[in-house]
Design a protein around this motif. Structure first.
Motif, PDB file in Angstrom:
ATOM      1  N   GLU A 276      40.128  36.363  34.551  1.00 36.58           N
ATOM      2  CA  GLU A 276      38.747  36.682  34.939  1.00 36.58           C
ATOM      3  C   GLU A 276      37.914  35.411  35.030  1.00 36.58           C
ATOM      4  OE1 GLU A 276      37.258  39.159  31.887  1.00 36.58           O
ATOM      5  OE2 GLU A 276      38.724  40.714  32.247  1.00 36.58           O
ATOM      6  N   ASN A 277      38.002  34.570  33.971  1.00 32.86           N
ATOM      7  CA  ASN A 277      37.101  33.432  33.855  1.00 32.86           C
ATOM      8  C   ASN A 277      37.817  32.372  33.033  1.00 32.86           C
ATOM      9  OD1 ASN A 277      35.048  31.657  33.527  1.00 32.86           O
ATOM     10  ND2 ASN A 277      33.682  33.041  32.407  1.00 32.86           N
ATOM     11  N   ARG A 278      37.932  31.132  33.567  1.00 36.82           N
ATOM     12  CA  ARG A 278      38.704  30.107  32.864  1.00 36.82           C
ATOM     13  C   ARG A 278      37.897  29.349  31.834  1.00 36.82           C
ATOM     14  NH1 ARG A 278      42.694  26.794  36.557  1.00 36.82           N
ATOM     15  NH2 ARG A 278      43.505  26.326  34.504  1.00 36.82           N
ATOM     16  N   ASP A 279      36.636  29.719  31.660  1.00 36.91           N
ATOM     17  CA  ASP A 279      35.819  29.078  30.644  1.00 36.91           C
ATOM     18  C   ASP A 279      36.438  29.315  29.270  1.00 36.91           C
ATOM     19  OD1 ASP A 279      32.395  29.622  29.513  1.00 36.91           O
ATOM     20  OD2 ASP A 279      33.707  27.866  29.407  1.00 36.91           O
ATOM     21  N   PRO A 280      36.645  28.269  28.465  1.00 34.26           N
ATOM     22  CA  PRO A 280      37.292  28.487  27.158  1.00 34.26           C
ATOM     23  C   PRO A 280      36.530  29.451  26.267  1.00 34.26           C
ATOM     24  CG  PRO A 280      37.202  26.153  27.667  1.00 34.26           C
ATOM     25  CD  PRO A 280      36.450  26.849  28.749  1.00 34.26           C
ATOM     26  N   GLU A 281      35.196  29.478  26.406  1.00 33.95           N
ATOM     27  CA  GLU A 281      34.414  30.317  25.507  1.00 33.95           C
ATOM     28  C   GLU A 281      34.647  31.796  25.780  1.00 33.95           C
ATOM     29  OE1 GLU A 281      30.398  29.220  25.773  1.00 33.95           O
ATOM     30  OE2 GLU A 281      29.826  30.131  23.878  1.00 33.95           O
ATOM     31  N   HIS A 282      35.094  32.118  27.002  1.00 33.31           N
ATOM     32  CA  HIS A 282      35.182  33.526  27.376  1.00 33.31           C
ATOM     33  C   HIS A 282      36.304  34.238  26.645  1.00 33.31           C
ATOM     34  CE1 HIS A 282      36.217  36.736  30.482  1.00 33.31           C
ATOM     35  NE2 HIS A 282      35.013  37.044  30.048  1.00 33.31           N
ATOM     36  N   CYS A 283      37.372  33.500  26.299  1.00 32.36           N
ATOM     37  CA  CYS A 283      38.581  34.156  25.792  1.00 32.36           C
ATOM     38  C   CYS A 283      38.891  33.759  24.365  1.00 32.36           C
ATOM     39  CB  CYS A 283      39.771  33.806  26.692  1.00 32.36           C
ATOM     40  SG  CYS A 283      39.608  34.460  28.336  1.00 32.36           S
ATOM     41  N   LEU A 284      37.872  33.372  23.607  1.00 32.88           N
ATOM     42  CA  LEU A 284      38.150  32.920  22.242  1.00 32.88           C
ATOM     43  C   LEU A 284      38.716  34.049  21.399  1.00 32.88           C
ATOM     44  CD1 LEU A 284      35.073  30.658  21.480  1.00 32.88           C
ATOM     45  CD2 LEU A 284      37.433  29.965  21.752  1.00 32.88           C
ATOM     46  N   LYS A 285      38.174  35.277  21.581  1.00 28.63           N
ATOM     47  CA  LYS A 285      38.624  36.384  20.720  1.00 28.63           C
ATOM     48  C   LYS A 285      40.086  36.714  20.993  1.00 28.63           C
ATOM     49  CE  LYS A 285      37.179  40.693  21.329  1.00 28.63           C
ATOM     50  NZ  LYS A 285      36.653  42.040  21.172  1.00 28.63           N
ATOM     51  N   GLU A 286      40.438  36.819  22.296  1.00 33.82           N
ATOM     52  CA  GLU A 286      41.833  37.127  22.606  1.00 33.82           C
ATOM     53  C   GLU A 286      42.751  36.006  22.138  1.00 33.82           C
ATOM     54  OE1 GLU A 286      39.339  37.466  24.628  1.00 33.82           O
ATOM     55  OE2 GLU A 286      39.304  39.548  25.271  1.00 33.82           O
ATOM     56  N   GLY A 287      42.237  34.763  22.234  1.00 31.85           N
ATOM     57  CA  GLY A 287      43.040  33.625  21.774  1.00 31.85           C
ATOM     58  C   GLY A 287      43.302  33.679  20.286  1.00 31.85           C
ATOM     59  N   ARG A 288      42.299  34.102  19.511  1.00 30.79           N
ATOM     60  CA  ARG A 288      42.508  34.223  18.070  1.00 30.79           C
ATOM     61  C   ARG A 288      43.564  35.253  17.771  1.00 30.79           C
ATOM     62  NH1 ARG A 288      36.892  33.470  17.947  1.00 30.79           N
ATOM     63  NH2 ARG A 288      36.453  35.692  17.980  1.00 30.79           N
ATOM     64  N   ARG A 289      43.567  36.343  18.556  1.00 29.80           N
ATOM     65  CA  ARG A 289      44.583  37.385  18.313  1.00 29.80           C
ATOM     66  C   ARG A 289      45.976  36.852  18.607  1.00 29.80           C
ATOM     67  NH1 ARG A 289      41.540  42.071  21.415  1.00 29.80           N
ATOM     68  NH2 ARG A 289      40.020  42.657  19.826  1.00 29.80           N
ATOM     69  N   VAL A 290      46.105  36.094  19.698  1.00 32.34           N
ATOM     70  CA  VAL A 290      47.409  35.509  20.037  1.00 32.34           C
ATOM     71  C   VAL A 290      47.873  34.585  18.927  1.00 32.34           C
ATOM     72  CG1 VAL A 290      48.543  33.914  21.631  1.00 32.34           C
ATOM     73  CG2 VAL A 290      47.119  35.729  22.525  1.00 32.34           C
ATOM     74  N   THR A 291      46.942  33.755  18.431  1.00 33.98           N
ATOM     75  CA  THR A 291      47.317  32.810  17.370  1.00 33.98           C
ATOM     76  C   THR A 291      47.795  33.550  16.135  1.00 33.98           C
ATOM     77  OG1 THR A 291      45.586  31.363  18.210  1.00 33.98           O
ATOM     78  CG2 THR A 291      46.505  30.819  16.084  1.00 33.98           C
ATOM     79  N   ARG A 292      47.053  34.590  15.755  1.00 34.17           N
ATOM     80  CA  ARG A 292      47.446  35.318  14.531  1.00 34.17           C
ATOM     81  C   ARG A 292      48.798  35.975  14.699  1.00 34.17           C
ATOM     82  NH1 ARG A 292      42.384  38.190  14.567  1.00 34.17           N
ATOM     83  NH2 ARG A 292      40.811  36.677  13.957  1.00 34.17           N
ATOM     84  N   CYS A 293      49.046  36.555  15.889  1.00 33.77           N
ATOM     85  CA  CYS A 293      50.338  37.220  16.107  1.00 33.77           C
ATOM     86  C   CYS A 293      51.480  36.213  16.069  1.00 33.77           C
ATOM     87  CB  CYS A 293      50.307  37.935  17.463  1.00 33.77           C
ATOM     88  SG  CYS A 293      51.837  38.760  17.853  1.00 33.77           S
ATOM     89  N   ALA A 294      51.270  35.049  16.687  1.00 32.23           N
ATOM     90  CA  ALA A 294      52.330  34.030  16.681  1.00 32.23           C
ATOM     91  C   ALA A 294      52.608  33.562  15.260  1.00 32.23           C
ATOM     92  CB  ALA A 294      51.917  32.850  17.563  1.00 32.23           C
TER      93      ALA A 294
END
Lengths: 85, 155
Positions: free
Chosen positions: B61-79
């Motif tokens: 949707e949007n490549r701005d880093p701020e836009h996807c911080l929440k989803e990124g945190r979920r990915v990090t926790r799962c990994a």
């Protein structure tokens, strides 16, 4: 006809020279790479990952299997800069 | 057309030591390096598939880093969760596989034997199976091929 073994002596000498220089090159590359063979065909993704490995462990070939990164990792990313003016 | 500029070889790294703002929930970073991650890549893909896909759709949707911080945190926790599980259950086989990868220029097709033991251990303990998405229907998975043509030198 007996085998001309004297002709094989210089061939053997040249072969030994190739072998020693090749081994020395490989040894120097392994010393630079923490005792592992050098990485070849490195693309931009590998460059990025190796720089991340350096931030995590201190060496581009260092590896770790921890789940949590050390505390310094959060703030040690670097931009290369130059002085302007 | 390029204006001439003198060759500069900058070597001053700029490091910003300030921590991230306290308004963002804090998540520790993943501590695994490239070889263990490559070795566990297919298991990370299947274990964390929904979070990964969420993150990729958000990024599209949007490549701005701020836009996807929440989803990124979920990915990090799962990994991190999967890496912890691998360390508890299959640490030796995992280490064998990624050490082999480190010696073989991170080529997966040169390290099939340790990979087989690692995949078997992960399947037994964590019920995760490595499947390469996108293999044509009916063709067997390339990592399960019995007599591959492309393999390492016989030593």
């Amino acid at each position: 006809m007996p085998v001309p073994f004297e002709a094989l002596i210089p061939m053997g000498l040249v072969g030994v020279m190739f072998f020693t220089t090749g081994t020395a090159y490989k040894g120097l590359k392994m010393i630079r790479n923490d005792g592992k063979p050098q990485r070849s065909n490195i693309d931009n993704f590998d460059v990025m990952m190796m720089n991340r490995d350096e931030r995590l462990t201190g060496s581009q070939r260092g590896q770790s299997m921890e789940a949590i990164a050390p505390k310094e990792f959060a703030t040690n990313s670097a931009w290369s800069t130059e002085k302007v003016g | 057309m390029a204006t001439h500029r003198e060759a500069n070889f900058p070597s001053t790294p700029y490091v910003d030591p300030s921590p991230s703002p306290s308004s963002i929930p804090h998540v520790d970073e993943v501590g695994a390096t490239s070889a263990p991650l490559k070795s566990a890549s297919f298991f990370l893909g299947s274990y964390c598939q929904k979070y990964n896909e969420d993150f990729m759709l958000c990024k599209s949707e949007n490549r701005d880093p701020e836009h996807c911080l929440k989803e990124g945190r979920r990915v990090t926790r799962c990994a991190q969760d999967l890496i912890r599980k691998l360390n508890q259950n299959c640490a030796k086989e995992w280490e064998a596989h990624w050490q082999c990868l480190e010696r073989q220029n991170h080529e997966l097709h040169l390290c099939r034997k340790p990979e087989r033991t690692f995949n078997q251990c992960v399947f037994d303990k964590l019920q995760l199976k490595k499947e390469i998405p996108g293999t044509p229907e009916g063709k067997e998975q390339i990592h399960e091929k019995k007599n591959p043509i492309w393999k390492g030198m016989q030593r």
